[in-house]
Scaffold this motif. Structure first.
Motif, PDB file in Angstrom:
ATOM      1  N   UNK A  56      59.004  25.305   4.377  1.00 27.56           N
ATOM      2  CA  UNK A  56      60.415  25.077   4.703  1.00 27.56           C
ATOM      3  C   UNK A  56      60.647  25.373   6.194  1.00 27.56           C
ATOM      4  N   UNK A  57      60.072  26.477   6.660  1.00 26.00           N
ATOM      5  CA  UNK A  57      60.222  26.877   8.067  1.00 26.00           C
ATOM      6  C   UNK A  57      59.659  25.802   8.996  1.00 26.00           C
ATOM      7  N   UNK A  58      58.438  25.354   8.679  1.00 27.17           N
ATOM      8  CA  UNK A  58      57.796  24.333   9.522  1.00 27.17           C
ATOM      9  C   UNK A  58      58.619  23.043   9.499  1.00 27.17           C
ATOM     10  N   UNK A  59      59.093  22.658   8.288  1.00 26.21           N
ATOM     11  CA  UNK A  59      59.839  21.406   8.173  1.00 26.21           C
ATOM     12  C   UNK A  59      61.138  21.465   8.980  1.00 26.21           C
ATOM     13  N   UNK A  60      61.851  22.561   8.894  1.00 21.18           N
ATOM     14  CA  UNK A  60      63.122  22.660   9.632  1.00 21.18           C
ATOM     15  C   UNK A  60      62.879  22.652  11.147  1.00 21.18           C
ATOM     16  N   UNK A 203      63.170  28.963  10.995  1.00 22.47           N
ATOM     17  CA  UNK A 203      62.533  28.400  12.184  1.00 22.47           C
ATOM     18  C   UNK A 203      61.271  29.180  12.527  1.00 22.47           C
ATOM     19  N   UNK A 204      60.302  28.481  13.075  1.00 19.49           N
ATOM     20  CA  UNK A 204      59.044  29.123  13.476  1.00 19.49           C
ATOM     21  C   UNK A 204      59.346  30.197  14.528  1.00 19.49           C
ATOM     22  N   UNK A 205      60.283  29.886  15.440  1.00 15.30           N
ATOM     23  CA  UNK A 205      60.636  30.834  16.496  1.00 15.30           C
ATOM     24  C   UNK A 205      61.157  32.144  15.930  1.00 15.30           C
ATOM     25  N   UNK A 206      61.982  32.011  14.881  1.00 15.81           N
ATOM     26  CA  UNK A 206      62.529  33.233  14.263  1.00 15.81           C
ATOM     27  C   UNK A 206      61.397  34.048  13.629  1.00 15.81           C
ATOM     28  N   UNK A 207      60.445  33.369  12.990  1.00 15.71           N
ATOM     29  CA  UNK A 207      59.303  34.062  12.376  1.00 15.71           C
ATOM     30  C   UNK A 207      58.475  34.769  13.455  1.00 15.71           C
ATOM     31  N   UNK A 208      58.284  34.075  14.596  1.00 15.24           N
ATOM     32  CA  UNK A 208      57.540  34.691  15.701  1.00 15.24           C
ATOM     33  C   UNK A 208      58.269  35.943  16.186  1.00 15.24           C
TER      34      UNK A 208
END
Lengths: 254, 187
Positions: A56-60, A203-208
């Motif tokens: 989901x994160x990657x897709x968004x 978002x990937x950025x938020x995960x980072x």
């Protein structure tokens, strides 16, 4: 050495060399927080791959960034084409381009945080990064159209539409491909950077950002690896979609 | 009828023509000869309206369309031969006929970038023939084309010249004989 003539072998050798350096450095440091080992990173990536949240994160992230990139491709190309034809548009638009080109991306992200909804900021930042590349490359492509062919089309009273299709588009195509190649990598990376600063949901950025906050360095590496892999795949996909290599054999002699 | 009155043209310091006056007939083939660099191609371009940087006047019948075989082939290298003809002429039958005359029927789907120099030359001639127009300008049309094909193509051009003007620039007196030029102008 003869063995290094094969490109695949060259890449493999270089990759292995740096992998050994990484393993050694991780072992010497001995702290996962500072430098996780490749094994730990791959383990973490494998774990992430088994969760629905990862996809989901990657897709968004992909959606946001792709939308910004596509908008830049369409509007940047259109603005470049109009600028090449209209001196007035070029004159009025050139300060905008100068500002976009010389402003640091971080300034745009901060300003965007003030002005815009955080969900659309990454796409907007991608747009700003990719737009000037499409704008300049389309202009260069139009200028590269052969004057001799254009004169031929003029003499034979060929319609504008046909001239664009048969002379301008083939001339612009290699420049467009170069713009896609250059802009895609940059837009994707700038988009993720914007996500880190404005942390939109999924978002990937938020995960980072969260991985950094909780000192989960293996997660930072795993997400970074994901960003790199997607970047490579996207470039290959778009270039395949845009290219049709019609080079044939040459015939000599009459 | 095409009339050139007091045409002067120079490239920087070099004067190509000074007050050149010339009348060309409505039909028939006329040859334009002269040493390299004397301005033959430039004169063709002035007549066809491609070069407007000169003094004097060119009087042509209103709406006269020129067909042109340029010194360089100026083909669209990435699309098939037949598409190069359809680029200038909507009539597919005419295009196929032009390919037949220039012996390129079998190469209709070949890309110019896959062709030899002579084949490209013939394709440039085919394009000019299918376009038609009211006058045909040929700048060194037969370079690289073998004798048998030259004869066949010349026959089609002679046919054209029965009703319309053909203006030929050449270094080869054989071309003048082949096209049965009614006049030769030396620059």
């Amino acid at each position: 050495m003869k063995i290094f003539r094969y490109p695949a072998l060259r890449a493999l050798t270089a990759g292995l060399f740096w992998l050994v350096i990484w393993i050694t450095a991780a072992a010497l440091i001995g702290k996962e927080v500072l430098l996780p080992s490749p094994g730990a990173v791959l383990r973490r990536l494998w774990e992430l791959l088994q969760t629905a949240a990862f996809y989901r994160t990657v897709a968004f992230s992909l959606c946001r960034i792709t939308l910004g990139f596509l908008a830049a491709a369409v509007l940047g190309s259109a603005a470049g084409a109009v600028s090449e034809r209209s001196g007035l548009f070029d004159l009025l638009f050139s300060p905008v381009m100068a500002v976009i080109r010389s402003t640091p991306v971080a300034s745009f992200i901060i300003l965007a945080l003030v002005w815009l909804n955080r969900q659309i900021i990454p796409g907007f930042i991608c747009f700003l990064m990719a737009f000037p590349m499409f704008y300049s490359n389309i202009r260069a492509g139009i200028r590269s159209a052969s004057d001799k062919l254009l004169e031929m089309a003029l003499l034979f009273r060929v319609s504008k539409a046909k001239t664009v299709r048969r002379i301008y588009i083939p001339a612009v195509k290699p420049y467009l491909l170069a713009a896609v190649r250059a802009a895609l990598g940059m837009a994707w990376k700038a988009g993720v950077a914007a996500e880190v600063l404005c942390t939109p949901a999924d978002s990937i950025g938020k995960m980072l950002y969260q991985s950094k906050v909780y000192l989960e360095t293996a997660d930072v590496f795993a997400w970074t690896l994901t960003v790199i892999l997607i970047s490579v795949l996207l470039e290959k996909l778009i270039l395949r979609l845009l290219s049709d290599d019609g080079k044939g054999k040459e015939v000599r002699g009459e | 009828m095409i009339r050139l009155v007091d045409i002067s043209k120079s490239f920087g310091e070099k004067l190509l023509f000074s007050r050149l006056t010339l009348t060309l007939p409505d039909k028939g083939a006329v040859a334009l000869t002269g040493p390299s660099g004397c301005g033959k191609t430039t004169l063709l371009r002035i007549i066809a309206g491609l070069d407007k940087d000169y003094t004097g006047t060119v009087e042509t019948e209103k709406g006269l369309l020129f067909s042109f075989v340029f010194q360089e082939d100026r083909l669209l290298e990435g699309i098939p031969a037949i598409e190069n003809l359809l680029f200038v002429c909507q009539d597919r039958a005419k295009c196929l006929d032009a390919l037949r005359v220039t012996d390129l029927e079998k190469e209709a789907k070949t890309l110019p970038r896959q062709m030899s120099g002579g084949m490209k030359r013939r394709l440039a001639i085919a394009r000019a023939l299918c376009y038609g127009g009211g006058a045909l300008i040929l700048d060194e049309p037969f370079s690289g084309i073998d004798a048998a094909r030259r004869e066949r193509i010349a026959q089609a051009i002679r046919e054209y010249a029965r009703e319309r003007l053909v203006l030929l620039v050449t270094h080869d007196s054989e071309d003048i004989r082949l096209l049965q030029c009614i006049d030769t102008i030396s620059l």
